[in-house]
Each structure stands twice: as structure tokens, then as C-alpha cells.
Write an enzyme that holds these catalytic residues in place. Structure first.
Site, PDB file in Angstrom:
ATOM      1  N   SER A 245      48.819  48.630  56.504  1.00 47.40           N
ATOM      2  CA  SER A 245      48.487  49.156  55.192  1.00 47.40           C
ATOM      3  C   SER A 245      47.234  48.478  54.668  1.00 47.40           C
ATOM      4  O   SER A 245      46.669  47.608  55.324  1.00 47.40           O
ATOM      5  CB  SER A 245      49.641  48.905  54.230  1.00 47.40           C
ATOM      6  N   LYS A 246      46.850  48.882  53.469  1.00 44.60           N
ATOM      7  CA  LYS A 246      45.614  48.334  52.889  1.00 44.60           C
ATOM      8  C   LYS A 246      45.672  46.818  52.802  1.00 44.60           C
ATOM      9  O   LYS A 246      44.650  46.160  52.800  1.00 44.60           O
ATOM     10  CB  LYS A 246      45.345  48.893  51.481  1.00 44.60           C
ATOM     11  N   ARG A 247      46.868  46.308  52.707  1.00 45.53           N
ATOM     12  CA  ARG A 247      47.010  44.859  52.648  1.00 45.53           C
ATOM     13  C   ARG A 247      46.358  44.178  53.849  1.00 45.53           C
ATOM     14  O   ARG A 247      45.912  43.054  53.785  1.00 45.53           O
ATOM     15  CB  ARG A 247      48.490  44.463  52.630  1.00 45.53           C
TER      16      ARG A 247
END
Length: 498
Positions: A245-247
Site C-alpha cells: 500500500s501507499k505506506r
RNA sequence: GGCGCCAUGGUGUAACUGGUUAACACGCCGCCCUCUCAAGGCGGAGAGUUCGGGUUCGAUCCCCGAUGGCGCUACCA
């Protein structure tokens, strides 16, 4: 597994609620590879039935991502938002045959029931409504009705080309919504309606769809349609093994383009995430890592797909990138580099021939296309900057500027200027001044390239030519604030003069 | 929680239908080159295959269980 169909039809069906992400790109790649390998058809279908979250910009972003990794499609893009009649007709068929029914429960009712009770699944309360009664309520327009699939008793299974036989007890499935009360289909309906309509033979998609598959298998049989072969592909996880994910940083494919990744490197890297050539049928490729697009097409089959999730490893991607940049001909690299130059508002001042030569000259040390607009600039133009760290490391000694000027003067009057003669003169000067040649060499490198890292110095000199070398050696002292700055901070003694 | 899936070094993968000193690549570490290194060359460490039971003369490979991870659990896709 029936893995060698004569002309399979497959699709990539992204939903335009975000950019093309890494996982989607890999799914698209596998579908494309599969179609190309067997001479089949690759269809692009945009699943935009969630009007709230879909956008045209996202569609364009997805297409851009596809083009970037070099995936072309044979049919489409089709938009589900433009195929509503098909889904409505399919739902009607299901209703007529008793496989689906109208549900008058509102979203709010459903939610509160779920919140208060243990009713995790829809309680099927509209399933046995009287047919005529149900029809009346629907037609009076006061109670908008959704259409739900009537899940039968028993169990549902299929032979997955990757996972083998998978079976679900139907009791685990709820009577899912096919058509929302506004007449827009849900994913469950539109996928199978389209997959049947588009005569798809194989469904290659992310393993996150495994749990959805029984709902679709049920519809195929209710519709009397032949079941395609499902092949679920394991997911791609971030370094911490949670879903990517963007994380984890970049998740959009285009972000990698913007990072200076070469598309073929990205594609090669992606192909090896969850797939391998498989040494049984291709023992000669067991230890290979780099595969051209053609290689991939030739080698790709479903049984090379693994079952376990893969972790996205940026280091390995970076390695592929260096491999591809190094292997590319300079004229193939040039257009990619020019994009970087434009973005950096950098204009090379040398001739095209010189530029191509410069690319070949520096590319072994490139890690990204960005380097050509960054640390390699001095090879393409006289407009470049001194890397402060390099200055500190190799140009900090206050006696260096005058030594380099002395060197420049000798080059200037020398009868010829070649790699060999440049070295000869430099070493002679070092001996004469009783200093280490290395100090002069490293200092010169920074003076000429602005960098601590560059190809062999004398090769750089020969490449640059006498005039530029003389000019750059002379200008070390003037007009470079970084240099004087670094000169003050004289902690670095490692390469200073004796 | 329920259901499903998966499980080989830090990472990606390999190991014919059970028999290998468990292989390759990335990364990491070191050495060499010595004019730099983010280049190149050479070498090294790192898993006995998540754990526990079976089956077998023999299991990474077959079976069972546990554990862990992931996925699904919407009138999202």
C-alpha cells in the site's frame, strides 16, 4: 491443468478508482503474457460500475501505466458503465429462472440489523416473498428493489489452475446483491455477465478474488454457461509482508517511471514476482534472471505461477534497472533520457554523436535514468554542479587549485592530448611536486565531473577533450561557493596532500 | 470471530513422479583493482526447508495437527 489452449481469450479488468498499481500491473502482465504465448486475445475492460469512486482521470492513468510497461490490448477498452443493459438482462434471466429475487430491504435496514445482531449475513428475508406481491411492490415505485442471487444448498468448487481444487460450503455464501436498487450491477454480476459475453476462456486475477469465485461459479451454472478456467495469482506484499500500500512508498506504476526506472526492467522484475520459468520444462533457464519481453512470452505458462505471496523488493528492482540501462544501446536509451532532461529542464550542449558516446561512456555506473540528468551532467554540458560531498572528500586541500591550474597549463601547451599523454603529464607533475598521484587524480575528477564517482579519470579527460579539461581545471577556484565552503570544513584528511 | 488460501536463508525463486553437501539471483560482508565507486573481478556468511506428530528403508516433497501470514466476510471492485 488444461494449460495449452489454442487461442485463449483473457482480460485485465481494472477498476478506475486509483492509478494502475503494482499488483494490477502484474496481473495485467500475466494476462498479456498468457495471451501472447498462446496466440490468444487480450482484452482490456474497465470496471467502472462504482460511479462514486471511478473517474476518467484514473482511466487515463491506467492506460498510461499499461503503455509504459508495454502491454497492448487486442480488444477494448470496454467500459462497464456503457454495458448496463447486458447486466440488467442477465439479472432478469436469473430472476426468470428462479435463481435470483427482488429484495426490498434498504441499505440502512441491513446495516442496523448487522450492527445489532449476530446476523453477519443477509437473512434472506425477501427470498420467499410471494412472487405477485413482490412484483406489485416493485412496480408501484415506492420501494426500490435490489436483486439478489439465491444461493442454493450444497457446496461449490472449481479446479483452479494455480491452487488446484478449491471448495466452499454454500452456507458460507450469502445471497449477494446482483443489481443495486438503482439498477446498477455490482461487481459479482457484471464480471460474470461480461466474462461470458466476451467469451473469456481463462480468468487470471489476484488471489484476493478466490473468495468471490464461488459466487461467480454459481452464476455460471445458473446461466447455463461454460465455466472458464480460473487461475488465481498470489498477491504482492510490501517489505513488512502486509498488503502493498501507499505506506510502503510508491504503489502506482507511474511512480516507478518517474523514479527513472526503465520499463523493461520493471516488467522483468514484475514477471518474476510469483512466477518463474520452471526448470522442469525449461531446465536451461533455471538460473536465469533477465528475460526480454520475447523470452517472457515464450516461457510463460500457468504452471510457473507460485501459490505463495511475494514481497516487493526495491533493491532487486534497482538491480534490474542497472542491468537494463547498461545493456541498452545508447540510441535506445536516448529517448528515455531526453524525457528526464526535459523534466529537469536540462539542455545538453553537445552534438548528438557526442551525446550518444557520452551515454555509452557513463551508463555502466547508472542506477536510474535520473542519473543522466543528475550526476552525469558534466558529460553532456558545461552546466553542471559540484557535489559538496565530493568536494569535501577530494578537493578540500587548499593547495589543490593551484596544482590543478599548473596541470592545466601543462596540458595546454602539450603537443598532443590523449588518454596516455594526459596520464603521463599528471604523474610527472605529481612526482615533481612530491605528492601522491591519487590526490591529483581525485581532485581532477571532481574538477572535471563535479562528482567523486565517475569513470576512470584519463578516459574522462580523453572524452572531454583538451579544451574542456583545461577550462574546468582552471575554474576550480572561481565561482564555486561550494568549494570554498567545503574548504573551510577541513575535517576530511583522508586524501589531503602530504 | 467465520470461511478460504499459503508457508524453502533478509528478499525473489529452484530442487524430475520422496533419495541433492538444499541450487541460483538480489541484498549483506570481505578482498582485489588503486585513480574514485554507486563500476568491474574474486571470495564469504546466511536456510537443514515454521513447529509437532505420523506414513516410509528414506521426506522440502505425502497425511494430520498447531502456529503464523495473507485474503474474503458491502446495494466496493
Amino acid at each position: 491443468m488444461p494449460d495449452s489452449p489454442s487461442s485463449p481469450r483473457v482480460r485485465f479488468a481494472p477498476s478506475p478508482t486509483g492509478y494502475l498499481h503494482v499488483g494490477g500491473a502484474r496481473t495485467a502482465l500475466f494476462n498479456w503474457l498468457f495471451a501472447r504465448h498462446f496466440g490468444g486475445t487480450f482484452i482490456l475492460r474497465i470496471e467502472d460500475t462504482d460511479f462514486e469512486r471511478s473517474s476518467e482521470a484514473m482511466v487515463e492513468g491506467i492506460l498510461e501505466g499499461m503503455r509504459w510497461i508495454g502491454l497492448d490490448w487486442d480488444e477494448g477498452p470496454f467500459f462497464q458503465s456503457q454495458r448496463l443493459p447486458l447486466y440488467q438482462a442477465t439479472a432478469q434471466k436469473l430472476i426468470d429462472s428462479g435463481h435470483a429475487y427482488y429484495c426490498f430491504c434498504t441499505k440502512g435496514e441491513l446495516e442496523s440489523r448487522r450492527a445489532e445482531g449476530t446476523a453477519a449475513m443477509y437473512d434472506r428475508r425477501c427470498r420467499n416473498l410471494d412472487r405477485a406481491e413482490s412484483e406489485k411492490r416493485r412496480l408501484d415505485g415506492k420501494s426500490p428493489a435490489a436483486v439478489r442471487f439465491a444461493v442454493p444448498d450444497g457446496a461449490t468448487s472449481w479446479d483452479d489452475a494455480v491452487f488446484g481444487r478449491v471448495e466452499f460450503a454454500n452456507a458460507e455464501l450469502e445471497d449477494f446483491v446482483l443489481l443495486r436498487s438503482d439498477g446498477i450491477p455490482t461487481y459479482h454480476l457484471s464480471v460474470v455477465a461480461d466474462d461470458i459475453d466476451m467469451r473469456l476462456t481463462h480468468i487470471l486475477r489476484g488471489a484476493d478474488h478466490i473468495s468471490n469465485t464461488p459466487k461467480q461459479v454459481l452464476q455460471y451454472s445458473a446461466l447455463g454457461a461454460e465455466l472458464p478456467i480460473f487461475a488465481h495469482v498470489p498477491l504482492i506484499l510490501g517489505p513488512d509482508k502486509t498488503r502493498l500500500s501507499k505506506r510502503h512508498g510508491a504503489t502506482s506504476v507511474i511512480a516507478y517511471k518517474d523514479m527513472g526506472i526503465v520499463p523493461e526492467a520493471f516488467r522483468n522484475f514484475l514477471a518474476l514476482l510469483g512466477w518463474s520459468p520452471g526448470s522442469k520444462q525449461n531446465p536451461q533457464h533455471k538460473d536465469r534472471e533477465t528475460f526480454s519481453s520475447e523470452d517472457l512470452i515464450q516461457l510463460f505458462t500457468l504452471d510457473g505461477i507460485s501459490k505463495s505471496n511475494a514481497v516487493f523488493d526495491n533493491d532487486k528492482l534497482a538491480w534490474f534497472n542497472t542491468e537494463y540501462i547498461r545493456a541498452y544501446d545508447s540510441n535506445k536509451l536516448l529517448p528515455l533520457i531526453q524525457i528526464e532532461w526535459q523534466a529537469a529542464e536540462f539542455v545538453p550542449t553537445r552534438t548528438e554523436e557526442e551525446i550518444l558516446a557520452a551515454i555509452d561512456f557513463v551508463k555502466p555506473r547508472a542506477r536510474s535514468l535520473k542519473d543522466f540528468a543528475g550526476s552525469f551532467r558534466a558529460h553532456f554540458s558545461d552546466d553542471f554542479e559540484y557535489d559538496p560531498a565530493a568536494v569535501t572528500k577530494f578537493l578540500a586541500d587548499p593547495s589543490l587549485p593551484s596544482l590543478l591550474q599548473e596541470l592545466a597549463a601543462r596540458y595546454d601547451v602539450a603537443p598532443d592530448f590523449t588518454e596516455a599523454s594526459a596520464e603521463e603529464l599528471l604523474r610527472a607533475l605529481a612526482t615533481e611536486k612530491n605528492i601522491k598521484a591519487g590526490a591529483l587524480i581525485n581532485g581532477s575528477r571532481v574538477a572535471l565531473t563535479g562528482q567523486a564517482v565517475a569513470p576512470s579519470l584519463f578516459a574522462v579527460m580523453a572524452f572531454l577533450g583538451k579544451d574542456r579539461v583545461v577550462q574546468r581545471l582552471n575554474s576550480v577556484d572561481k565561482g564555486h561557493p561550494e568549494r570554498s565552503l567545503a574548504g573551510n570544513a577541513s575535517q576530511t584528511q583522508s586524501n589531503s596532500l602530504p
